[in-house]
Design an enzyme around this catalytic site. Structure first.
Site, short mmCIF file in Angstrom:
data_model
loop_
_atom_site.label_atom_id
_atom_site.label_comp_id
_atom_site.label_asym_id
_atom_site.label_seq_id
_atom_site.Cartn_x
_atom_site.Cartn_y
_atom_site.Cartn_z
N SER A 148 -20.02 132.08 19.59
CA SER A 148 -18.78 131.58 19.08
C SER A 148 -17.54 131.97 19.96
O SER A 148 -17.69 132.80 20.83
CB SER A 148 -18.51 132.52 17.73
OG SER A 148 -17.30 132.36 17.25
N TYR A 161 -18.48 140.61 13.07
CA TYR A 161 -18.84 139.22 13.62
C TYR A 161 -18.69 139.01 14.98
O TYR A 161 -19.68 138.62 15.72
CB TYR A 161 -18.19 138.02 12.64
CG TYR A 161 -18.56 136.63 13.18
CD1 TYR A 161 -19.86 136.41 12.82
CD2 TYR A 161 -17.84 135.89 13.91
CE1 TYR A 161 -20.18 134.94 12.96
CE2 TYR A 161 -18.16 134.41 14.23
CZ TYR A 161 -19.13 134.09 13.84
OH TYR A 161 -19.77 132.78 14.18
#
Length: 253
Positions: A148, A161
């Site tokens: 990501s 995250y």
């Protein structure tokens, strides 16, 4: 001849979004594709779609957080297809919110799926990828992990995250160096904001904040990330694309 004819691939998190799009893209280029996720009904539908387009697919239901299930899915893939040339670690989970208010189970879930899931699939697949690279007509195997932009830039509300995504980036770089000379390429694709159901799992307040943040943005499609994965795994064996950031055009982070 299609670019991946005669190869076998395994895609985790294949039941929707980026995983499903990637499985279809690999199959369209001639790879036999094993579909791994927790939802066998979704996988069965995807298998039927791939086969109706002339491709080859295998359903291997498993939870990436269960090492034994993942190992069994990898072994079944190799038994069925006779080899393994490509692993795409795509399964992922995202929760967001201030750390002082976060539910610990959300943190545990992200670590389990985003880190342990990558470790378990990679560990089970590596011996087969090394073997596949040694006897493959194209002379190379590929290990690709979907990370990501949060693996490069940490922001408020997504600290854990980002921890998981920075972590798999570092793991991938270490593995890349270990595998030099064994013809297994290691790549990381870092998507920006993609229009997938991963955001539907956010809490209501986090989802509303995300929607405000991206209201004027044309989000990426899952197929855009599948294109990036396909680009990595179809290069000539002399070329290793190790990192690729794919942002929405209006994305600032």
């Amino acid at each position: 001849m299609t670019a991946l004819a005669g190869t076998a691939a395994l895609v985790t998190g294949a039941s929707s979004g980026i995983g499903a799009a990637t499985a279809k893209a690999l199959a369209a280029q001639g790879a036999a594709v094993a579909l791994l996720a927790r939802r066998p009904d979704r996988l069965a539908d995807l298998k039927a779609e791939i086969e109706s387009a002339g491709g080859t697919a295998l359903v291997v239901p498993a939870d990436v957080t269960d090492a034994a299930e993942v190992a069994s899915a990898v072994e079944r893939t190799v038994v069925e297809f006779g080899r393994l040339d490509i692993l795409v670690n795509n399964a992922g989970q995202m929760q967001s919110g201030p750390a002082a208010e976060a539910a610990l189970q959300d943190w545990d879930a992200m670590v389990s799926v985003n880190i342990q899931g990558v470790l378990y699939a990679t560990r089970a697949a590596l011996p087969h990828l090394i073997k596949g690279a040694a006897d493959a007509p194209r002379g190379v195997a590929d290990l690709v992990t979907v990370s990501s932009t949060a693996g490069w830039v940490a922001r408020p509300g997504t600290a854990v995250y980002s921890l998981t995504k920075f972590g798999v980036n570092a793991f991938s770089e270490g593995i890349r160096q270990e595998l030099i000379g064994q013809r297994v390429r290691v790549g990381v694709v870092g998507p920006g904001t993609v229009d997938t159901e991963i955001f539907s799992h956010l809490s209501e307040s986090s989802r509303e904040a995300f929607e405000r943040q991206t209201a004027d943005m044309v989000k990426l499609r899952s197929e855009d990330i599948a294109d990036a994965v396909l680009f990595m795994v179809t290069r000539d064996r002399r070329v290793a694309v190790n990192h690729m950031l794919v942002r929405a055009a209006e994305q600032t982070w």
